[in-house]
Design a protein around this motif. Sequence first.
Motif, PDB file in Angstrom:
ATOM      1  N   GLN A 108      -5.521  20.086   7.301  1.00 31.84           N
ATOM      2  CA  GLN A 108      -6.289  19.635   6.133  1.00 31.84           C
ATOM      3  C   GLN A 108      -5.484  18.655   5.273  1.00 31.84           C
ATOM      4  OE1 GLN A 108      -9.967  20.984   5.189  1.00 31.84           O
ATOM      5  NE2 GLN A 108      -9.400  20.307   7.257  1.00 31.84           N
ATOM      6  N   VAL A 109      -4.932  17.650   5.940  1.00 28.09           N
ATOM      7  CA  VAL A 109      -4.168  16.609   5.240  1.00 28.09           C
ATOM      8  C   VAL A 109      -4.815  15.250   5.510  1.00 28.09           C
ATOM      9  CG1 VAL A 109      -2.007  17.905   5.390  1.00 28.09           C
ATOM     10  CG2 VAL A 109      -2.587  16.238   7.180  1.00 28.09           C
ATOM     11  N   PRO A 110      -4.605  14.261   4.625  1.00 28.71           N
ATOM     12  CA  PRO A 110      -5.188  12.935   4.851  1.00 28.71           C
ATOM     13  C   PRO A 110      -4.514  12.192   5.994  1.00 28.71           C
ATOM     14  CG  PRO A 110      -3.773  12.920   2.914  1.00 28.71           C
ATOM     15  CD  PRO A 110      -3.889  14.349   3.344  1.00 28.71           C
ATOM     16  N   ILE A 111      -5.263  11.281   6.601  1.00 25.30           N
ATOM     17  CA  ILE A 111      -4.732  10.392   7.642  1.00 25.30           C
ATOM     18  C   ILE A 111      -4.590   9.001   7.022  1.00 25.30           C
ATOM     19  CG2 ILE A 111      -5.143   9.353   9.904  1.00 25.30           C
ATOM     20  CD1 ILE A 111      -6.885  11.791  10.575  1.00 25.30           C
ATOM     21  N   VAL A 112      -3.377   8.450   7.068  1.00 30.02           N
ATOM     22  CA  VAL A 112      -3.101   7.149   6.467  1.00 30.02           C
ATOM     23  C   VAL A 112      -2.890   6.127   7.581  1.00 30.02           C
ATOM     24  CG1 VAL A 112      -1.621   5.830   4.912  1.00 30.02           C
ATOM     25  CG2 VAL A 112      -2.001   8.272   4.493  1.00 30.02           C
ATOM     26  N   PRO A 113      -3.823   5.182   7.775  1.00 23.06           N
ATOM     27  CA  PRO A 113      -3.607   4.140   8.792  1.00 23.06           C
ATOM     28  C   PRO A 113      -2.500   3.193   8.361  1.00 23.06           C
ATOM     29  CG  PRO A 113      -5.612   3.711   7.544  1.00 23.06           C
ATOM     30  CD  PRO A 113      -5.115   5.047   7.090  1.00 23.06           C
ATOM     31  N   CYS A 114      -1.672   2.801   9.300  1.00 22.97           N
ATOM     32  CA  CYS A 114      -0.542   1.915   9.008  1.00 22.97           C
ATOM     33  C   CYS A 114      -0.546   0.759  10.005  1.00 22.97           C
ATOM     34  CB  CYS A 114       0.772   2.687   9.100  1.00 22.97           C
ATOM     35  SG  CYS A 114       2.255   1.684   8.870  1.00 22.97           S
ATOM     36  N   ALA A 162       0.788  14.509   4.895  1.00 22.14           N
ATOM     37  CA  ALA A 162      -0.105  13.412   5.281  1.00 22.14           C
ATOM     38  C   ALA A 162       0.345  12.920   6.646  1.00 22.14           C
ATOM     39  CB  ALA A 162      -0.074  12.281   4.264  1.00 22.14           C
ATOM     40  N   LEU A 163      -0.613  12.430   7.419  1.00 23.50           N
ATOM     41  CA  LEU A 163      -0.313  11.902   8.743  1.00 23.50           C
ATOM     42  C   LEU A 163      -0.424  10.386   8.711  1.00 23.50           C
ATOM     43  CD1 LEU A 163       0.292  12.645  11.729  1.00 23.50           C
ATOM     44  CD2 LEU A 163      -2.167  12.525  12.131  1.00 23.50           C
ATOM     45  N   VAL A 164       0.676   9.695   8.975  1.00 25.10           N
ATOM     46  CA  VAL A 164       0.705   8.242   9.027  1.00 25.10           C
ATOM     47  C   VAL A 164       0.516   7.815  10.481  1.00 25.10           C
ATOM     48  CG1 VAL A 164       2.079   6.168   8.591  1.00 25.10           C
ATOM     49  CG2 VAL A 164       2.228   8.127   7.023  1.00 25.10           C
ATOM     50  N   GLY A 180       0.779  -1.229   0.000  1.00 26.12           N
ATOM     51  CA  GLY A 180       0.000   0.000   0.000  1.00 26.12           C
ATOM     52  C   GLY A 180       0.812   1.281   0.000  1.00 26.12           C
ATOM     53  N   ILE A 181       2.074   1.222  -0.448  1.00 31.19           N
ATOM     54  CA  ILE A 181       2.887   2.435  -0.446  1.00 31.19           C
ATOM     55  C   ILE A 181       2.269   3.504  -1.349  1.00 31.19           C
ATOM     56  CG2 ILE A 181       4.384   1.814  -2.395  1.00 31.19           C
ATOM     57  CD1 ILE A 181       5.558   3.415   0.919  1.00 31.19           C
ATOM     58  N   GLU A 182       1.444   3.071  -2.319  1.00 30.39           N
ATOM     59  CA  GLU A 182       0.801   4.018  -3.225  1.00 30.39           C
ATOM     60  C   GLU A 182      -0.225   4.899  -2.514  1.00 30.39           C
ATOM     61  OE1 GLU A 182      -1.640   0.244  -3.232  1.00 30.39           O
ATOM     62  OE2 GLU A 182       0.498   0.761  -3.343  1.00 30.39           O
ATOM     63  N   HIS A 183      -0.581   4.545  -1.280  1.00 32.13           N
ATOM     64  CA  HIS A 183      -1.532   5.356  -0.532  1.00 32.13           C
ATOM     65  C   HIS A 183      -0.872   6.590   0.099  1.00 32.13           C
ATOM     66  CE1 HIS A 183      -4.174   1.559  -0.145  1.00 32.13           C
ATOM     67  NE2 HIS A 183      -4.634   2.331  -1.096  1.00 32.13           N
ATOM     68  N   LEU A 184       0.447   6.637   0.079  1.00 39.68           N
ATOM     69  CA  LEU A 184       1.139   7.836   0.554  1.00 39.68           C
ATOM     70  C   LEU A 184       1.226   8.830  -0.600  1.00 39.68           C
ATOM     71  CD1 LEU A 184       4.077   6.305   2.632  1.00 39.68           C
ATOM     72  CD2 LEU A 184       1.867   7.137   3.453  1.00 39.68           C
ATOM     73  N   HIS A 191       5.064  17.916   4.899  1.00 41.20           N
ATOM     74  CA  HIS A 191       5.840  16.728   5.241  1.00 41.20           C
ATOM     75  C   HIS A 191       4.931  15.526   5.513  1.00 41.20           C
ATOM     76  CE1 HIS A 191       9.684  18.833   5.623  1.00 41.20           C
ATOM     77  NE2 HIS A 191       9.043  19.799   6.280  1.00 41.20           N
ATOM     78  N   LEU A 192       5.500  14.333   5.350  1.00 40.70           N
ATOM     79  CA  LEU A 192       4.870  13.116   5.862  1.00 40.70           C
ATOM     80  C   LEU A 192       5.239  13.001   7.332  1.00 40.70           C
ATOM     81  CD1 LEU A 192       5.570  10.428   3.092  1.00 40.70           C
ATOM     82  CD2 LEU A 192       3.433  11.628   3.548  1.00 40.70           C
ATOM     83  N   VAL A 193       4.235  12.871   8.184  1.00 37.81           N
ATOM     84  CA  VAL A 193       4.463  12.824   9.628  1.00 37.81           C
ATOM     85  C   VAL A 193       3.950  11.487  10.157  1.00 37.81           C
ATOM     86  CG1 VAL A 193       3.926  13.884  11.854  1.00 37.81           C
ATOM     87  CG2 VAL A 193       4.310  15.331   9.827  1.00 37.81           C
TER      88      VAL A 193
END
Length: 337
Positions: free
Chosen positions: A232-238, A124-126, A114-118, A194-196
Amino acid sequence: MNRQSPRGSTAGGGGSGPAGPWDGMSGDGPAPDTGVEALVALAVELLRSAAAARGLSGEAAERQVAETLAFLRRRVAGDYAVDEFGFDPDLTEHVFLPLLRPFYQSWFRVEVRGIEHLPLQGGALVVANHSGTIAFDSLMTQVAVHDEHPNRRHLRMLAADLVFRSPVVGEVARKSGSTLACNPDAERLLGEGHLVGVWPEGFKGIGKPFSERYKLQRFGRGGFVAAALRAQVPIVPCSIVGAEEIYPLLGNLTGLARTFGIPYFPVTPTFPWLGPLGLVPLPSKWIIEFGTPLDTTSYGVQGADDPMLVFDLTDQVRETIQQTLYSLLLQRGSVFF
């Protein structure tokens, strides 16, 4: 305070071949006539031998030598940048991540999904589960994001204040991109694109007993959701499978933990019985899966001030990670293969 240095000219210096970082000092030119040149020539030969020992081809070995010498030249010349949080991307890419890759590639054999989800760019917040007694999971996620993402992005991790109060560890954490797990820092990083990465379980997650493995602890008050809403960034569950087994926590020596001022003092099948050898993690098989991003733009910035919305989104992210963990455990089969 913070040190800023220009990246300006190409760090590799002159020359057309891989020996460019120090012309005439790669071992291919005239014999060195000073002690410094002799030392550099010896270092080059050692780098070539190390590269060959890793099974690299001649061309790859030369490239590795050139990159290493270029890095050293930049450090000596001060030709590198450190941002306001203390992050040193040059040091991270050429020292920190290479030290972690043997664990990532050979020891834990991390499989990333699922790296394509970043996002390719932008913030984005991981959000990930936390486990393992020692926080190897955050480090392996950092490597996964950088090495598997098409744009080789850096994951800026949010860490507990205990990390930055620890000698050496705190300085390394800062230089490798971590910052204090607080809303102002998180919002600023996200707002700058940034990706956080955040592990909301904190010490409750990495310090839970082995009998409770892969059962998520509380996610706190949802501060990470509020930060994502404001930015206002997406949240990506990991979801991370494998970290629970590297140091199975059988007990906690609370007296020693209080003495050392740490959340817990672990007892595992190998530590403290085997001394320093007990700190070697078990070679479990890892899977890191990045899930479908949760969009926050539809709620607007004002959503961060709605406690019920923040709670609902926090619970939604937690439940997504928990269900994915159960699915990945079924797919993984053996713990070590």
